[in-house]
Design an enzyme around this catalytic site. Structure first.
Site, PDB file in Angstrom:
ATOM      1  N   GLY A 246       0.813  -1.216   0.000  1.00  0.00           N
ATOM      2  CA  GLY A 246       0.000   0.000   0.000  1.00  0.00           C
ATOM      3  C   GLY A 246       0.839   1.255   0.000  1.00  0.00           C
ATOM      4  O   GLY A 246       0.347   2.346  -0.313  1.00  0.00           O
TER       5      GLY A 246
ATOM      6  N   GLY B 116     -13.900  12.330 -33.923  1.00  0.00           N
ATOM      7  CA  GLY B 116     -13.912  12.559 -32.480  1.00  0.00           C
ATOM      8  C   GLY B 116     -12.582  13.099 -31.986  1.00  0.00           C
ATOM      9  O   GLY B 116     -12.536  13.886 -31.030  1.00  0.00           O
TER      10      GLY B 116
HETATM   11  C1  HXC Z   1       9.870  -3.614   9.790  1.00  0.00           C
HETATM   12  C2  HXC Z   1      11.484  -3.846   8.196  1.00  0.00           C
HETATM   13  C3  HXC Z   1      10.502  -3.755   7.171  1.00  0.00           C
HETATM   14  C4  HXC Z   1       9.158  -3.591   7.567  1.00  0.00           C
HETATM   15  C5  HXC Z   1      12.414  -3.995   6.248  1.00  0.00           C
HETATM   16  N1  HXC Z   1      12.641  -3.999   7.574  1.00  0.00           N
HETATM   17  N2  HXC Z   1      11.114  -3.860   5.981  1.00  0.00           N
HETATM   18  N3  HXC Z   1      11.164  -3.783   9.479  1.00  0.00           N
HETATM   19  N4  HXC Z   1       8.893  -3.522   8.882  1.00  0.00           N
HETATM   20  N5  HXC Z   1       8.177  -3.465   6.674  1.00  0.00           N
HETATM   21  C6  HXC Z   1      13.912  -4.125   8.238  1.00  0.00           C
HETATM   22  C7  HXC Z   1      14.491  -5.510   8.074  1.00  0.00           C
HETATM   23  O1  HXC Z   1      13.989  -6.363   9.057  1.00  0.00           O
HETATM   24  C8  HXC Z   1      15.972  -5.246   8.289  1.00  0.00           C
HETATM   25  O2  HXC Z   1      16.240  -5.117   9.671  1.00  0.00           O
HETATM   26  C9  HXC Z   1      16.149  -3.871   7.678  1.00  0.00           C
HETATM   27  O3  HXC Z   1      14.858  -3.285   7.626  1.00  0.00           O
HETATM   28  C10 HXC Z   1      16.705  -3.936   6.272  1.00  0.00           C
HETATM   29  O4  HXC Z   1      15.900  -4.844   5.533  1.00  0.00           O
HETATM   30  P1  HXC Z   1      16.521  -6.021   4.658  1.00  0.00           P
HETATM   31  O5  HXC Z   1      15.450  -6.986   4.424  1.00  0.00           O
HETATM   32  O6  HXC Z   1      17.789  -6.501   5.291  1.00  0.00           O
HETATM   33  O7  HXC Z   1      16.882  -5.230   3.323  1.00  0.00           O
HETATM   34  P2  HXC Z   1      16.858  -5.751   1.834  1.00  0.00           P
HETATM   35  O8  HXC Z   1      17.482  -7.092   1.755  1.00  0.00           O
HETATM   36  O9  HXC Z   1      17.461  -4.660   1.038  1.00  0.00           O
HETATM   37  O10 HXC Z   1      15.335  -5.920   1.456  1.00  0.00           O
HETATM   38  C11 HXC Z   1      14.496  -4.797   1.406  1.00  0.00           C
HETATM   39  C12 HXC Z   1      13.025  -5.227   1.320  1.00  0.00           C
HETATM   40  C13 HXC Z   1      12.704  -6.246   2.427  1.00  0.00           C
HETATM   41  C14 HXC Z   1      12.780  -5.849  -0.081  1.00  0.00           C
HETATM   42  C15 HXC Z   1      12.181  -3.968   1.409  1.00  0.00           C
HETATM   43  O11 HXC Z   1      13.143  -5.682   3.651  1.00  0.00           O
HETATM   44  C16 HXC Z   1      11.249  -6.534   2.516  1.00  0.00           C
HETATM   45  O12 HXC Z   1      10.704  -7.295   1.727  1.00  0.00           O
HETATM   46  N6  HXC Z   1      10.603  -5.936   3.524  1.00  0.00           N
HETATM   47  C17 HXC Z   1       9.201  -6.158   3.751  1.00  0.00           C
HETATM   48  C18 HXC Z   1       8.380  -5.486   2.700  1.00  0.00           C
HETATM   49  C19 HXC Z   1       6.919  -5.591   3.007  1.00  0.00           C
HETATM   50  O13 HXC Z   1       6.303  -6.618   2.773  1.00  0.00           O
HETATM   51  N7  HXC Z   1       6.412  -4.527   3.658  1.00  0.00           N
HETATM   52  C20 HXC Z   1       5.052  -4.447   4.029  1.00  0.00           C
HETATM   53  C21 HXC Z   1       4.289  -4.057   2.777  1.00  0.00           C
HETATM   54  S1  HXC Z   1       2.601  -3.952   3.114  1.00  0.00           S
HETATM   55  P3  HXC Z   1      17.619  -5.613  10.299  1.00  0.00           P
HETATM   56  O14 HXC Z   1      17.497  -5.253  11.739  1.00  0.00           O
HETATM   57  O15 HXC Z   1      17.690  -7.056  10.029  1.00  0.00           O
HETATM   58  O16 HXC Z   1      18.675  -4.846   9.592  1.00  0.00           O
HETATM   59  C22 HXC Z   1       2.389  -2.386   3.394  1.00  0.00           C
HETATM   60  C23 HXC Z   1       1.011  -2.108   3.758  1.00  0.00           C
HETATM   61  C24 HXC Z   1       0.741  -0.659   3.642  1.00  0.00           C
HETATM   62  O17 HXC Z   1       3.213  -1.575   3.293  1.00  0.00           O
HETATM   63  C25 HXC Z   1      -0.720  -0.529   3.558  1.00  0.00           C
HETATM   64  C26 HXC Z   1      -1.109   0.856   3.307  1.00  0.00           C
HETATM   65  C27 HXC Z   1      -2.513   0.866   2.827  1.00  0.00           C
END
Ligand code: HXC
Length: 518
Positions: A174, A408
């Site tokens: 989102g 159009g």
């Molecule tokens: C909490 C998070 C996080 C998240 C990353 N981190 N995303 N912590 N919430 N959403 C943290 C990781 O745990 C990690 O902590 C640090 O940030 C770096 O992340 P990495 O995974 O090591 O980095 P990378 O390998 O570069 O990968 C990046 C990434 C991946 C692709 C973004 O982190 C990822 O897939 N994150 C989750 C994405 C996701 O599904 N988000 C929610 C989307 S839903 P440490 O301490 O280990 O360094 C959403 C809903 C919104 O957003 C709705 C609105 C309507």
């Protein structure tokens, strides 16, 4: 100063240093190794030297995070405040991936909302630099609520102040909707990625295999989806684009865009314009030759260049004054209007109208693109947006018909009837219900069928039709065209038209809001 008096300053220094470290040296090094800057480095580059004033540096998350013993979150992962770009006030936020992955929790979101509110109240543009793992998973519904509050403010700010987004890292789930609600999205190639569901979810649900870059990288979002407007190869290049873009935009809807200086004479005559139009009416040419010849030299700033290339949109200047340019591109799909071109056009015209940017429309289109995929895809619904956007717009609108303006699409491309203030035409303009060949086939069917040489008769009749009915003088005789001009004199005529309309004020019937076909 005594030790006693010094203590608060020492305390402030220690706290500030901790905040400035953000995620710490290891995470900053990882960010740099990926070719990405930190939030503060980006803001340093974006803003005029020494103008950044931070708001909420000491904000951090409340309590400890679910599943984490200790959660340190300097600035709660987002640097917010205000600064100046070429001495104009802007509000900014920059997510910092080194702090909890730039993820958005309650306080992080509150900081963004704070600068959104201030930008709206003060009538200043807002620029968001996104680099985030999305909703902070451990903060659950508080994170979701934070997004909702941001989306709401994006919507309220729409048409009030320019909102510019730069995608400089992940933007998933989102989280993409805040950028999508802003006016312009710039993406950094190979690091900026936008998608609703990532490659793993897609694999498990549909079985498709796709890389994150293929799915949501700059190329995908520029060329395929049209979600993003501009792409750059590095953080610096993307931020340069933002600085340039801002030079075309006003601070808010009540103000005019900044007037630039131009040493390009308004009476410049361009001989190239007499040669650009091919003799053969169905031959393509590059409409950008005309655009760049007519605008102040070097001022054309194209938007959505990679998407719906059958239509060109961009900002430019005439005599230093900003204009929005919309042009059919005969080089691609013969300049037809299809679903994507309609969306691109309508959104651009509404963007210009919101921010007091006059619209110049260059017309050379045989019509809406025929085909079942277009009809089933809703070309009626999408094409209607074009009519709506032009008819709704109250900024000065100047239309120049270069060649084909059929059916159009003649109406849609800002004809007099849908709201052009002034309509110019080159002598090569052809305005008719349909193209001469199609028209000849219908109205001269008997002559063609009875002819010993039907193909030749069709050609002759089509030519007759082109000369007698589709000529610009027919439309000019009825006042649908205000002037038929020498193509070489296009810039002087356009400049005078824009000057004549500069003080245009026009009202529309009062209402809650219109119901734009979506
Ligand atoms: C909490 C998070 C996080 C998240 C990353 N981190 N995303 N912590 N919430 N959403 C943290 C990781 O745990 C990690 O902590 C640090 O940030 C770096 O992340 P990495 O995974 O090591 O980095 P990378 O390998 O570069 O990968 C990046 C990434 C991946 C692709 C973004 O982190 C990822 O897939 N994150 C989750 C994405 C996701 O599904 N988000 C929610 C989307 S839903 P440490 O301490 O280990 O360094 C959403 C809903 C919104 O957003 C709705 C609105 C309507």
């Amino acid at each position: 100063m005594s030790d006693h008096q010094n203590a608060p300053l020492e305390h402030l220094k220690a706290r500030t240093e901790h905040i400035l470290q953000m995620g710490g040296p290891a995470r900053v090094a990882r960010q740099h190794a990926q070719g990405k800057w930190t939030a503060r480095e980006r803001l340093d580059y974006l803003l005029d030297d020494g103008t950044f004033e931070e708001i909420g540096a000491h904000v951090r998350l409340r309590g400890t995070l679910f599943g984490m013993d200790r959660a340190d979150s300097p600035a709660d992962g987002v640097v917010t405040g205000h600064g100046r770009i070429r001495d104009r006030l802007v509000y900014v936020f920059a997510q910092d991936f080194t702090v909890l992955g730039g993820s958005l929790g309650e306080m992080h979101a509150a900081k963004i909302q704070r600068v959104q509110d201030l930008a709206m109240k003060t009538g200043a543009p807002i620029i968001g630099l996104n680099d985030s793992g999305g909703a902070r998973i451990q903060e659950g519904v508080d994170a979701l609520n934070g997004y909702g509050e941001i989306f709401k403010r994006n919507t309220w700010a729409s048409g009030v102040i320019p909102q510019i987004t730069v995608i400089m890292g992940p933007s998933a789930g989102g989280a993409v909707y805040s950028p999508a609600l802003t006016d312009i999205i710039v993406m950094v190639r190979h690091s900026g990625r936008m998608f609703i569901t990532g490659p793993q979810v897609i694999k498990s649900v549909t079985g498709e295999t796709v890389s994150a870059e293929e799915l949501g990288g700059a190329d995908a979002q520029i060329r395929k989806s049209g979600v993003a407007h501009l792409a750059a190869d590095s953080d610096a290049a993307a931020l340069d684009l933002v600085r340039t873009l801002l030079g075309y935009l006003p601070n808010n809807w009540r103000e005019e865009p900044p007037v630039g200086t131009s040493d390009d004479p308004l009476d410049r005559v361009e001989t190239v314009l007499a040669e650009v139009m091919p003799v053969e009416p169905s031959r393509p040419y590059d409409v950008k030759t005309i655009i760049t010849a007519v605008l102040d030299r070097g001022s054309f700033f194209e938007l959505q260049e990679g998407f719906a290339k059958n239509l060109v949109t961009g900002l430019g200047r005439v005599g230093g004054h900003v204009v929005g340019v919309v042009a059919n591109q005969p080089r691609v799909l013969a300049g037809t209007l299809d679903i994507n071109a309609s969306d691109k056009l309508a959104r651009f015209v509404r963007f210009c109208d919101a921010f007091n940017i006059p619209v110049v429309t260059l017309v050379d289109t045989p019509g809406y693109l025929p085909g079942t995929s277009q009809e089933y895809g809703g070309i009626i619904r999408h094409g209607a947006k074009v009519l709506y956007a032009y008819a709704e717009a109250t900024v000065p609108k100047v239309t120049l018909i270069l060649r084909k303006a059929y059916g159009g699409a003649y109406l849609a491309m800002c004809s007099r009837s849908v709201g052009a203030d002034l309509v110019l035409a080159w002598p090569t303009a052809e305005i008719a219900v349909m193209g001469p060949d199609g028209a000849a086939n219908i109205i001269f069917r008997d002559d063609i069928e009875q002819s010993p040489e039907p193909a030749e008769t069709r050609r002759q009749k089509a030519e007759e039709y082109r000369q007698e009915f589709a000529s610009p003088y027919v439309a000019a005789a009825r006042g649908y065209i205000d002037a038929v001009i020498d193509p070489r004199q296009t810039r002087p005529h356009l400049a005078r038209a824009l000057m004549a309309l500069a003080n245009k004020r026009e009202a529309r019937p009062g209402k809650r809001h219109g119901n734009l076909p979506l």
